[in-house]
Structure formats: C-alpha cells, structure tokens
Design a protein around this motif. Structure first.
Motif, PDB file in Angstrom:
ATOM      1  N   UNK A 130       0.830  -1.207   0.000  1.00 37.06           N
ATOM      2  CA  UNK A 130       0.000   0.000   0.000  1.00 37.06           C
ATOM      3  C   UNK A 130       0.864   1.256   0.000  1.00 37.06           C
ATOM      4  N   UNK A 131       1.930   1.253   0.788  1.00 36.18           N
ATOM      5  CA  UNK A 131       2.805   2.429   0.835  1.00 36.18           C
ATOM      6  C   UNK A 131       3.589   2.585  -0.460  1.00 36.18           C
ATOM      7  N   UNK A 132       4.055   1.462  -1.017  1.00 35.84           N
ATOM      8  CA  UNK A 132       4.756   1.534  -2.301  1.00 35.84           C
ATOM      9  C   UNK A 132       3.840   2.136  -3.366  1.00 35.84           C
ATOM     10  N   UNK A 133       2.599   1.682  -3.402  1.00 37.60           N
ATOM     11  CA  UNK A 133       1.639   2.209  -4.379  1.00 37.60           C
ATOM     12  C   UNK A 133       1.354   3.687  -4.122  1.00 37.60           C
ATOM     13  N   UNK A 134       1.268   4.061  -2.843  1.00 38.19           N
ATOM     14  CA  UNK A 134       1.013   5.461  -2.500  1.00 38.19           C
ATOM     15  C   UNK A 134       2.150   6.355  -2.982  1.00 38.19           C
ATOM     16  N   UNK A 136       4.354   5.688  -5.251  1.00 42.57           N
ATOM     17  CA  UNK A 136       4.441   5.666  -6.706  1.00 42.57           C
ATOM     18  C   UNK A 136       3.563   6.753  -7.313  1.00 42.57           C
ATOM     19  N   UNK A 137       2.386   6.960  -6.735  1.00 42.59           N
ATOM     20  CA  UNK A 137       1.515   8.031  -7.211  1.00 42.59           C
ATOM     21  C   UNK A 137       2.130   9.410  -6.942  1.00 42.59           C
ATOM     22  N   UNK A 138       2.915   9.509  -5.878  1.00 36.18           N
ATOM     23  CA  UNK A 138       3.509  10.799  -5.512  1.00 36.18           C
ATOM     24  C   UNK A 138       4.707  11.135  -6.389  1.00 36.18           C
ATOM     25  N   UNK A 139       5.650  10.210  -6.523  1.00 33.06           N
ATOM     26  CA  UNK A 139       6.916  10.531  -7.200  1.00 33.06           C
ATOM     27  C   UNK A 139       7.086   9.831  -8.544  1.00 33.06           C
ATOM     28  N   UNK A 140       6.141   8.998  -8.921  1.00 33.07           N
ATOM     29  CA  UNK A 140       6.257   8.270 -10.177  1.00 33.07           C
ATOM     30  C   UNK A 140       7.014   6.961 -10.004  1.00 33.07           C
ATOM     31  N   UNK A 141       7.240   6.280 -11.127  1.00 28.02           N
ATOM     32  CA  UNK A 141       7.945   5.008 -11.087  1.00 28.02           C
ATOM     33  C   UNK A 141       7.023   3.823 -11.310  1.00 28.02           C
ATOM     34  N   UNK A 142       7.523   2.654 -10.898  1.00 27.41           N
ATOM     35  CA  UNK A 142       6.818   1.389 -11.098  1.00 27.41           C
ATOM     36  C   UNK A 142       6.848   0.606  -9.794  1.00 27.41           C
ATOM     37  N   UNK A 143       5.727   0.025  -9.397  1.00 22.20           N
ATOM     38  CA  UNK A 143       5.638  -0.761  -8.172  1.00 22.20           C
ATOM     39  C   UNK A 143       5.975  -2.219  -8.455  1.00 22.20           C
ATOM     40  N   UNK A 144       6.735  -2.828  -7.548  1.00 25.90           N
ATOM     41  CA  UNK A 144       7.004  -4.259  -7.600  1.00 25.90           C
ATOM     42  C   UNK A 144       6.715  -4.894  -6.253  1.00 25.90           C
ATOM     43  N   UNK A 145       6.377  -6.191  -6.276  1.00 24.43           N
ATOM     44  CA  UNK A 145       6.056  -6.917  -5.050  1.00 24.43           C
ATOM     45  C   UNK A 145       6.810  -8.241  -5.015  1.00 24.43           C
ATOM     46  N   UNK A 146       7.328  -8.567  -3.836  1.00 25.98           N
ATOM     47  CA  UNK A 146       7.874  -9.892  -3.586  1.00 25.98           C
ATOM     48  C   UNK A 146       7.009 -10.520  -2.506  1.00 25.98           C
ATOM     49  N   UNK A 152       7.709  -4.767  -0.795  1.00 28.86           N
ATOM     50  CA  UNK A 152       7.360  -4.121  -2.054  1.00 28.86           C
ATOM     51  C   UNK A 152       8.314  -2.964  -2.291  1.00 28.86           C
ATOM     52  N   UNK A 153       8.298  -2.449  -3.522  1.00 30.50           N
ATOM     53  CA  UNK A 153       9.227  -1.373  -3.838  1.00 30.50           C
ATOM     54  C   UNK A 153       8.672  -0.506  -4.962  1.00 30.50           C
ATOM     55  N   UNK A 154       9.281   0.673  -5.081  1.00 32.99           N
ATOM     56  CA  UNK A 154       9.030   1.554  -6.220  1.00 32.99           C
ATOM     57  C   UNK A 154      10.366   1.766  -6.910  1.00 32.99           C
TER      58      UNK A 154
END
Length: 226
Positions: A130-134, A136-146, A152-154
């Motif tokens: 949820x935080x990675x997705x949040x 991502x909306x703020x600074x851009x990029x791509x979300x990934x999940x393990x 998770x990561x951006x």
C-alpha cells in the motif's frame, strides 16, 4: 502524471561535518558546509543530493528510513568511521558516526554508482504494498512486489538517484520523528492532501519555505511549492 517530483534526501545529524565526511566517502559525493553548520552533498553534476541538518535531539530509536549503499567491501565503511551492527549473508547493517543504521552491500564488480536504495520500515501485512503504491503516485515510477519475502518497492523514479524505495514490514510501530526523510516539489499541494498526505507544519510557520507533510504511515516529508 505523478503528484510531485523527487528532490533529494535530508538527514538529521548531531555533527554535519562528521556525518558529511562519512557519507561523502560512502556515496562518492562532495561535501559542502554551510555557514550555519549544516552541510550538503553534491554529485558530479553539482546537484544537491543530500542535506545534512543539525538538530539538538539525539538519535533515540531505530531509523524507519535508511540508506543502502554499494561498496567494494565493508572495510570501506569501517575505515570511514562506521561500526558493524549486524552481519547478514548479502549485506551488513552498519552504524554511521552518528549511530544511524544503514546497509552496505559488497560488490565484486566495479562500483559505478554507490547510492543504491532507500529502505522504509512499515507495518506488517499489506502496508508494504500500500505504501509503495502510494509513493508511486507521488513521485512516479513502477511498483514491484515480492510476496514470498513480504516486501514491495518503487523503482524507476524520475530524477531520483536511488534505484528504488523498498518497503518492508516490521513489528514495532513508529514512535518518533524520522531522522531521514525525502523532499519533493509539487505544483499542487492540495492534490497531495487529497491523496492522503497530512500537514504537520504549514509553509510560513516560523519562516519555513516549505510544507512538512506525513504519508499515510506517518513518515515525514517536505513539499516545496512554487
């Protein structure tokens, strides 16, 4: 379109010279000291990547945002003044001269870029995604999940020197102000608030030229507006 643009990283320190000398060695950026005792690290393009802000309060809890670096070996950090906190198979958790945790990743190949990742602690469960997705909306990029390892990561954040922001669940809650935070710029502060950010300190309060915000997990960040 992202809601904001990544600007840089801020570290609260007790001694900007001591911390700055260490991080200049570990990140490969030039330390400049300001007249007020604060400092900054500039990259080869003369862009300020890290601000070192002297604060009166000492470090009291584990950092919930920390720096990961690439290095030839842990010895580079030791020679620069760090201490080993915990040795793990792929990386070593170190304490910088101010006692702040960070992770050193030894590399066999030549180091082309020492700045690696920013690690963020968050609540266990779904908050890492949820935080990675949040963000991502703020600074851009791509979300990934393990999903297997639960983090998770951006990645691919525009104009950001770090490879990614990595979010991992931890059992302990946030109890104190983060000593490391990021700065962003935005043309629409209201859009950030509508996205779930909260104002901790308004622009102009005490003469500051930015707005201090918190993300949904309470992590502080600063937003600069035109």
């Amino acid at each position: 379109m992202s809601l904001a643009r990544y600007l840089g990283l801020c570290i609260d320190v007790s001694d900007a010279r001591a911390s700055g000398d260490y991080w200049s060695t570990m990140l490969g950026w030039r330390l400049e000291m300001d007249d007020d005792g604060d400092g900054r690290l500039r990259d080869d393009a003369d862009r300020t990547q890290v601000w070192l802000n002297v604060v009166p309060e000492p470090r009291s809890v584990k950092n919930r945002v920390h720096i990961d670096v690439n290095a030839e070996s842990v010895q580079r950090a030791l020679d620069a003044g760090a201490q080993v906190f915990q040795a793990l198979p792929r990386w070593t958790v170190m304490l910088d001269p101010d006692g702040q945790e960070h992770c050193v990743f030894p590399r066999e190949e030549p180091i082309e870029k020492r700045a690696y990742e920013l690690g963020w602690d968050c609540a266990e469960g779904t908050q890492s995604h949820d935080l990675a997705a949040w963000w991502c909306e703020v600074v851009g990029g791509v979300v990934g999940d393990n999903e297997e390892e639960g983090f998770s990561w951006v990645q691919d954040i525009p104009e950001c020197v770090w490879d990614s922001f990595d979010f991992s669940g931890v059992p302990e809650p946030k109890t104190a102000k983060n000593r490391i935070h990021i700065d962003v710029s935005t043309d629409d502060l209201d859009a950030l608030l509508g996205h779930g950010a909260t104002v901790l300190r308004a622009k102009g309060d005490g003469g500051i030229g930015w707005t201090v915000l918190a993300d949904p997990a309470g992590n502080e960040f600063c937003a600069f507006t035109d």
